[in-house]
Design a protein around this motif. Sequence first.
Motif, PDB file in Angstrom:
ATOM      1  N   GLY A 147      35.840  87.903  93.864  1.00 41.10           N
ATOM      2  CA  GLY A 147      35.839  86.525  93.422  1.00 41.10           C
ATOM      3  C   GLY A 147      36.433  85.638  94.498  1.00 41.10           C
ATOM      4  N   ARG A 148      36.467  84.345  94.235  1.00 40.55           N
ATOM      5  CA  ARG A 148      37.086  83.399  95.172  1.00 40.55           C
ATOM      6  C   ARG A 148      38.007  82.448  94.408  1.00 40.55           C
ATOM      7  N   VAL A 149      39.166  82.176  94.988  1.00 42.78           N
ATOM      8  CA  VAL A 149      40.093  81.188  94.446  1.00 42.78           C
ATOM      9  C   VAL A 149      40.303  80.102  95.495  1.00 42.78           C
ATOM     10  N   TRP A 150      40.858  78.992  95.037  1.00 47.30           N
ATOM     11  CA  TRP A 150      41.059  77.828  95.909  1.00 47.30           C
ATOM     12  C   TRP A 150      42.463  77.907  96.495  1.00 47.30           C
ATOM     13  N   CYS A 151      42.569  77.715  97.803  1.00 51.71           N
ATOM     14  CA  CYS A 151      43.865  77.695  98.505  1.00 51.71           C
ATOM     15  C   CYS A 151      43.883  76.493  99.427  1.00 51.71           C
ATOM     16  N   THR A 152      44.452  75.382  98.975  1.00 51.85           N
ATOM     17  CA  THR A 152      44.514  74.192  99.818  1.00 51.85           C
ATOM     18  C   THR A 152      45.387  74.433 101.047  1.00 51.85           C
ATOM     19  N   PHE A 153      46.492  75.132 100.848  1.00 50.07           N
ATOM     20  CA  PHE A 153      47.463  75.311 101.931  1.00 50.07           C
ATOM     21  C   PHE A 153      47.318  76.723 102.505  1.00 50.07           C
ATOM     22  N   THR A 154      48.332  77.560 102.459  1.00 50.64           N
ATOM     23  CA  THR A 154      48.205  78.898 103.016  1.00 50.64           C
ATOM     24  C   THR A 154      47.460  79.809 102.041  1.00 50.64           C
ATOM     25  N   GLU A 155      47.064  80.965 102.519  1.00 53.22           N
ATOM     26  CA  GLU A 155      46.385  81.938 101.672  1.00 53.22           C
ATOM     27  C   GLU A 155      47.289  82.469 100.568  1.00 53.22           C
ATOM     28  N   ARG A 156      48.599  82.288 100.733  1.00 53.43           N
ATOM     29  CA  ARG A 156      49.557  82.775  99.736  1.00 53.43           C
ATOM     30  C   ARG A 156      49.743  81.810  98.581  1.00 53.43           C
ATOM     31  N   GLN A 157      49.204  80.584  98.699  1.00 54.44           N
ATOM     32  CA  GLN A 157      49.410  79.526  97.700  1.00 54.44           C
ATOM     33  C   GLN A 157      48.106  79.283  96.947  1.00 54.44           C
ATOM     34  N   ILE A 158      48.049  79.729  95.701  1.00 55.05           N
ATOM     35  CA  ILE A 158      46.812  79.723  94.918  1.00 55.05           C
ATOM     36  C   ILE A 158      46.788  78.479  94.033  1.00 55.05           C
ATOM     37  N   ASP A 159      45.793  77.624  94.245  1.00 53.15           N
ATOM     38  CA  ASP A 159      45.718  76.360  93.511  1.00 53.15           C
ATOM     39  C   ASP A 159      45.511  76.587  92.017  1.00 53.15           C
ATOM     40  N   LEU A 160      46.085  75.671  91.241  1.00 54.26           N
ATOM     41  CA  LEU A 160      45.951  75.680  89.788  1.00 54.26           C
ATOM     42  C   LEU A 160      44.780  74.798  89.354  1.00 54.26           C
ATOM     43  N   ASP A 161      44.231  75.123  88.215  1.00 52.93           N
ATOM     44  CA  ASP A 161      43.036  74.440  87.711  1.00 52.93           C
ATOM     45  C   ASP A 161      43.434  73.428  86.637  1.00 52.93           C
ATOM     46  N   TYR A 162      43.452  72.151  86.997  1.00 48.88           N
ATOM     47  CA  TYR A 162      43.905  71.110  86.076  1.00 48.88           C
ATOM     48  C   TYR A 162      42.829  70.688  85.071  1.00 48.88           C
ATOM     49  N   ARG A 163      41.747  71.456  84.990  1.00 47.54           N
ATOM     50  CA  ARG A 163      40.810  71.285  83.876  1.00 47.54           C
ATOM     51  C   ARG A 163      41.228  72.159  82.702  1.00 47.54           C
ATOM     52  N   SER A 164      42.265  72.971  82.891  1.00 45.93           N
ATOM     53  CA  SER A 164      42.676  73.953  81.901  1.00 45.93           C
ATOM     54  C   SER A 164      43.953  73.525  81.185  1.00 45.93           C
ATOM     55  N   GLU A 165      43.958  73.647  79.868  1.00 44.53           N
ATOM     56  CA  GLU A 165      45.153  73.346  79.084  1.00 44.53           C
ATOM     57  C   GLU A 165      46.286  74.312  79.412  1.00 44.53           C
ATOM     58  N   ALA A 166      45.932  75.516  79.879  1.00 43.63           N
ATOM     59  CA  ALA A 166      46.964  76.499  80.219  1.00 43.63           C
ATOM     60  C   ALA A 166      47.867  75.987  81.338  1.00 43.63           C
ATOM     61  N   VAL A 167      47.306  75.235  82.269  1.00 45.88           N
ATOM     62  CA  VAL A 167      48.113  74.687  83.362  1.00 45.88           C
ATOM     63  C   VAL A 167      49.105  73.669  82.817  1.00 45.88           C
ATOM     64  N   TYR A 168      48.675  72.831  81.906  1.00 49.40           N
ATOM     65  CA  TYR A 168      49.570  71.824  81.335  1.00 49.40           C
ATOM     66  C   TYR A 168      50.683  72.486  80.515  1.00 49.40           C
ATOM     67  N   ARG A 169      50.361  73.566  79.823  1.00 49.38           N
ATOM     68  CA  ARG A 169      51.415  74.273  79.082  1.00 49.38           C
ATOM     69  C   ARG A 169      52.449  74.857  80.036  1.00 49.38           C
TER      70      ARG A 169
END
Length: 478
Positions: A147-169
């Motif tokens: 799969g692929r995930v989004w990493c704006t900064f380094t490969e160690r920093q995995i971006d969160l998905d702000y379309r998801s209620e789980a992130v807000y919780r």
Amino acid sequence: MPLANAVQLIAYPNRIGRGLADLGDFVDLLGNAVGGIHLLPPFPSNADGGFSPLTHREIDPAYGTWADVERLAAGRDLCLDLVLNHLADDSPEFQDYLRHGRASPHAALFVDVDALGPIGPEELARIHIRKEKEPFREIVFADGTHGRVWCTFTERQIDLDYRSEAVYRLMADNIAALAGHGVKLLRLDAFGYTTKQIGTSCFLVEPEVWRILEWFRATAAGHGVDILPEVHDHPSWQHAIARRGMWAYGFALPPLVLHALSCGDARQLKAWLRMCPHNQITVLDTHDGICIPDAEGLLPPADLEALIQDVSARSASPVLRRQGDAVHSVGAIYQLTCTFFDALRRDADAYLCARAIQFFTPGIPQVYYVGLLAGSNDDALLRRTGEAREINRHYYTAEEAAGALHTPTVRRLLRLMALRSTHPAFGGTFELAYSADDALSMGWRAGRHSCWLEVDLRRRAAVLRHTDEQGRIVETRC
């Protein structure tokens, strides 16, 4: 309770002494010169100088404990970073995602790049990125699928998905926990990258970014906490943030002050002072360096380029801005990597003029720990790490930092900080007075009290006139 109208210190948890206990001892030495502290991330982290947190609920044991953090908050305003764009790839949530894939209860936290739809050259070209490759990382799940995930900064920093209620919780829980430890102000790190929409820049996408920020403002306010969104872009963003009842950042001030002192011309600085938000946090230096985009449109392009060339002669490599289709090209300058003292050629008088201007500018001033100690570029640390921004992130022993407080330049600065943090005039009305183009006259009035600053930019000399406790005028030089 509102934030104290006093100087705040920006500091790492482990770069003044060995940890938070040593930092607490050092801050105690500053007395009434500071009324708050912005503590850079003290959480367990695996990259980016602490900005790749595994969690916001724990303090890295190498730094100390929550009790040490609460000691810093006792009698002072405490600001902490809420790293809201990403989690570390070593975090329990992401490790569970790797083990269980989409069946993980934490899967919804992370951006599934392949589920976003086709991302061709045209879409990639629009994406605002921060590294020399596209902002995606391929991952292998425990069952062997990819799969692929989004990493704006380094490969160690995995971006969160702000379309998801789980992130807000997750963020609501983090805010509640941090407020419980005495945090008064949350710096929202890199919030502009939270808007992932293919076909856009995926950076500060409106109106979604305002909906996200309003959620953070309201949620934090429910715990008596203010927010400080961190963004480097056109200065209109700071005005828009301030109008929405959040603290803005005075990131335009450093290049404007450097230009005024280097050219002996305050016209652009005065223009900004007339219109800048008053609910702002002002800085001259930070852990990231001297930011340039915030002065675009405020300084003429030729003046901005001259400033970049001048400071770059004493800097490490600048941090650049890039786009997704040109990841190896030279982008526009994003940050200059240099201590502010070196940016002013270690001229103590110029440096004190710059700090005086900052302290009289509307807003709450923050002073970075290297700037507090009039620190110079740490070329050895730069060579050792290869990270350009480390040139402005010196490690001080507790003894070295305490000793620096007695140097002439720092003693002058501490007197100026104490005046800014305690004089009642700064709780009143700001005034910008007429002065020649090569001078600056600005001050504050509250009832019978006043505090006034006169700066001769060509001579790099500053004079203070302020009332004492009896209301008499006292004149001193910075």
